[in-house]
Design a protein around this motif. Structure first.
Motif, PDB file in Angstrom:
ATOM      1  N   UNK A 112       0.830  -1.202   0.000  1.00  0.00           N
ATOM      2  CA  UNK A 112       0.000   0.000   0.000  1.00  0.00           C
ATOM      3  C   UNK A 112       0.863   1.250   0.000  1.00  0.00           C
ATOM      4  N   UNK A 113       1.933   1.217   0.807  1.00  0.00           N
ATOM      5  CA  UNK A 113       2.844   2.358   0.860  1.00  0.00           C
ATOM      6  C   UNK A 113       3.597   2.481  -0.467  1.00  0.00           C
ATOM      7  N   UNK A 114       3.995   1.345  -1.025  1.00  0.00           N
ATOM      8  CA  UNK A 114       4.747   1.366  -2.286  1.00  0.00           C
ATOM      9  C   UNK A 114       3.944   2.011  -3.404  1.00  0.00           C
ATOM     10  N   UNK A 115       2.658   1.744  -3.457  1.00  0.00           N
ATOM     11  CA  UNK A 115       1.837   2.332  -4.530  1.00  0.00           C
ATOM     12  C   UNK A 115       1.828   3.857  -4.443  1.00  0.00           C
ATOM     13  N   UNK A 116       1.736   4.376  -3.227  1.00  0.00           N
ATOM     14  CA  UNK A 116       1.776   5.832  -3.057  1.00  0.00           C
ATOM     15  C   UNK A 116       3.129   6.371  -3.510  1.00  0.00           C
ATOM     16  N   UNK A 117       4.202   5.682  -3.102  1.00  0.00           N
ATOM     17  CA  UNK A 117       5.541   6.133  -3.452  1.00  0.00           C
ATOM     18  C   UNK A 117       5.793   6.138  -4.947  1.00  0.00           C
ATOM     19  N   UNK A 118       5.393   5.067  -5.632  1.00  0.00           N
ATOM     20  CA  UNK A 118       5.612   5.013  -7.076  1.00  0.00           C
ATOM     21  C   UNK A 118       4.797   6.087  -7.795  1.00  0.00           C
ATOM     22  N   UNK A 119       3.580   6.322  -7.341  1.00  0.00           N
ATOM     23  CA  UNK A 119       2.767   7.363  -7.953  1.00  0.00           C
ATOM     24  C   UNK A 119       3.420   8.733  -7.788  1.00  0.00           C
ATOM     25  N   UNK A 120       3.963   8.998  -6.588  1.00  0.00           N
ATOM     26  CA  UNK A 120       4.642  10.275  -6.352  1.00  0.00           C
ATOM     27  C   UNK A 120       5.900  10.405  -7.212  1.00  0.00           C
ATOM     28  N   UNK A 121       6.619   9.299  -7.406  1.00  0.00           N
ATOM     29  CA  UNK A 121       7.832   9.359  -8.215  1.00  0.00           C
ATOM     30  C   UNK A 121       7.505   9.605  -9.681  1.00  0.00           C
TER      31      UNK A 121
END
Length: 474
Positions: A341-350
């Motif tokens: 769940x955290x990874x999805x937010x991070x990739x979207x921000x990147x």
């Protein structure tokens, strides 16, 4: 998922001792990752003083990444056989001596050669700490440990541009390499004192597979790197073809390792673990992006916008500050919630950050606009690295942890090598045909394609609830 019995057993040493060992290892991590941002700031000055072309300047970074990445499969296994602590110490000695030699390099050719030596030292260092972390920390403390690990990595991004800018602007680019010497000596002393000797294995190292992997990566990277300069001549396509064929041969060698009386450098059973397979691909896309963006950003700020090296380095400070403060928090959260769940937010921000970099540079906006994607990239870094490594590694069976660490680190560094070569090729193709800002902007839009694929991968992690997988939070 199989093999979780090993992963969930208690740590073999007291937690207080484990944290001291982690602190010692983090010094080496800081030193090797500092290189990515520290040297990038100095490249425009190196090009000027050593009369180097853009291609040669790119190779100062690319050759380090290349010799760092290619041997990782072997250096990971060296740690299994001879002890991660011992291999780490040898690697740090090579890295430090290589840095000292780089500070004395008389020509750009010598500098590129010596950077290759420095990269080899980094390759010996890099796989060992992740294996150690997953052996000395209890299962439910590994997220916190990797959070600290990620915070230190992010701090390298903070101090690198600032320290590099100050050194280049005051005492010259050679001190960018000399500064590694005292840090390297400190790392040697701290690791020797604080990292425990762990049991070693007796596995044989498949040198044939290592040689074939070297040919595969060299063929692909050299072709991407030199293509724009030589006009994509026919012989370069032959080199690329050899690289691709070597990659296919490498896969076959891993399948037949048992029949050849050796152990595979990449046990194919690793990829039967869904989260590891997805995480290894995702970290490839992160490596492709994060380790290659400093050069076009620094060139745009210093050459395109005319900023002094000191000011250009300071422009990246917000990214490091955000990553440093957020990464430990995110690491602790990964022990409690599904990291995907955290990874999805991070990739979207990147993805958002890289898109903004590309658009702003195409529009040749003021350098101050670059602060927006810099902030977004800092946020994204803290949300991507620790969750991805935690969910990828923590449920591997004990027999695969060492190999998994090597493969995971190799995926990241091969991504970095390919990214540096690909972005260098895009910059060179744009030189002279596009505006400088557009050439740099195109280079920073390229990773968006890879990051979209990475976002799909982390969205398929098991344990995010509801897919029948094992709960990542338990």
């Amino acid at each position: 998922m199989t093999g979780t019995t090993f992963s969930r057993t208690a740590a073999p040493i007291p937690e207080k001792q484990a944290w001291r060992a982690l602190a010692a290892l983090c010094i080496g991590l800081f030193v090797t990752l500092l290189d990515q941002s520290l040297v990038a700031v100095s490249l425009p000055r190196i090009a000027e003083e050593l009369d180097a072309s853009i291609n040669q300047v790119v190779w100062v970074s690319a050759v380090y990444l290349l010799t760092f990445a290619v041997p990782l499969l072997i250096t990971g296994r060296l740690g299994d056989r001879f002890g991660q602590r011992n291999v780490y110490l040898v690697g740090m000695a090579v890295f430090t001596l290589g840095a000292l030699a780089c500070s004395l390099a008389p020509t750009i050719e010598w500098l590129i050669l010596l950077r290759a030596v420095q990269g080899l030292g980094g390759s010996l260092i890099n796989p060992q700490p992740l294996s150690i972390i997953h052996r000395i920390f209890a299962h439910d403390r590994r997220g916190a440990a990797t959070g600290v690990w990620s915070a230190v990595a992010s701090s390298a991004g903070l101090f690198g541009p600032v320290l590099g800018g100050v050194l280049v602007g005051t005492v010259g680019w050679r001190w960018v390499f000399f500064v590694y010497v005292p840090l390297g000596v400190l790392s040697l002393v701290m690791v020797a004192r604080n990292v425990p000797r762990l049991p070693t294995g007796t596995s044989r190292i498949d040198l044939l597979s290592g040689l074939v992997s070297l040919i595969a990566v060299l063929g692909v990277v050299f072709s991407l790197q030199q293509g724009p300069e030589v006009g994509w001549s026919w012989w370069l396509w032959v080199v690329l073809g050899v690289g691709v064929l070597a990659f296919l041969l490498f896969i076959r060698l891993q399948r037949t390792a048992g029949r050849r009386g050796t152990e595979a450098l990449v046990p194919l059973g690793l990829f039967g673990h869904r989260n590891f397979a997805l995480g290894a691909f995702a970290v490839f896309t992160l490596g492709f992006t994060v380790y290659s963006v400093n050069l076009p950003i620094m060139l745009y700020l210093q050459v395109g916008q005319g900023l002094p090296s000191e000011v250009a380095g300071l422009m990246l400070v917000p990214m490091g500050v955000i990553s440093v403060f957020m990464a430990p928090v995110v690491g602790r959260i990964t022990d409690r919630v599904p990291p995907g769940r955290i990874s999805r937010i991070g990739f979207t921000a990147m993805i958002a950050a890289m898109t903004l970099f590309g658009v702003f540079m195409h529009l040749e906006l003021s350098a101050w606009w670059i602060l927006l994607p810099v902030v977004a990239l800092g946020f994204a870094n803290s949300m991507c690295w620790a969750p991805n490594s935690t969910i990828s590694m923590r449920d591997l069976p004990g027999a695969l942890v060492g190999a998994g660490s090597g493969v995971y680190n190799t995926s990241r560094q091969v991504g970095a090598v390919v990214g540096a070569a690909a972005l260098g090729a895009v910059m060179q193709m744009g030189e002279g045909t596009l505006s400088f800002g557009a050439a740099m902007g195109n280079a920073l839009l390229l990773p968006v394609v890879l990051l979209l694929a990475g976002l799909v991968a982390v969205s398929r992690f098991r344990g995010d609830g509801g897919d029948g997988g094992e709960s990542a939070g338990r």
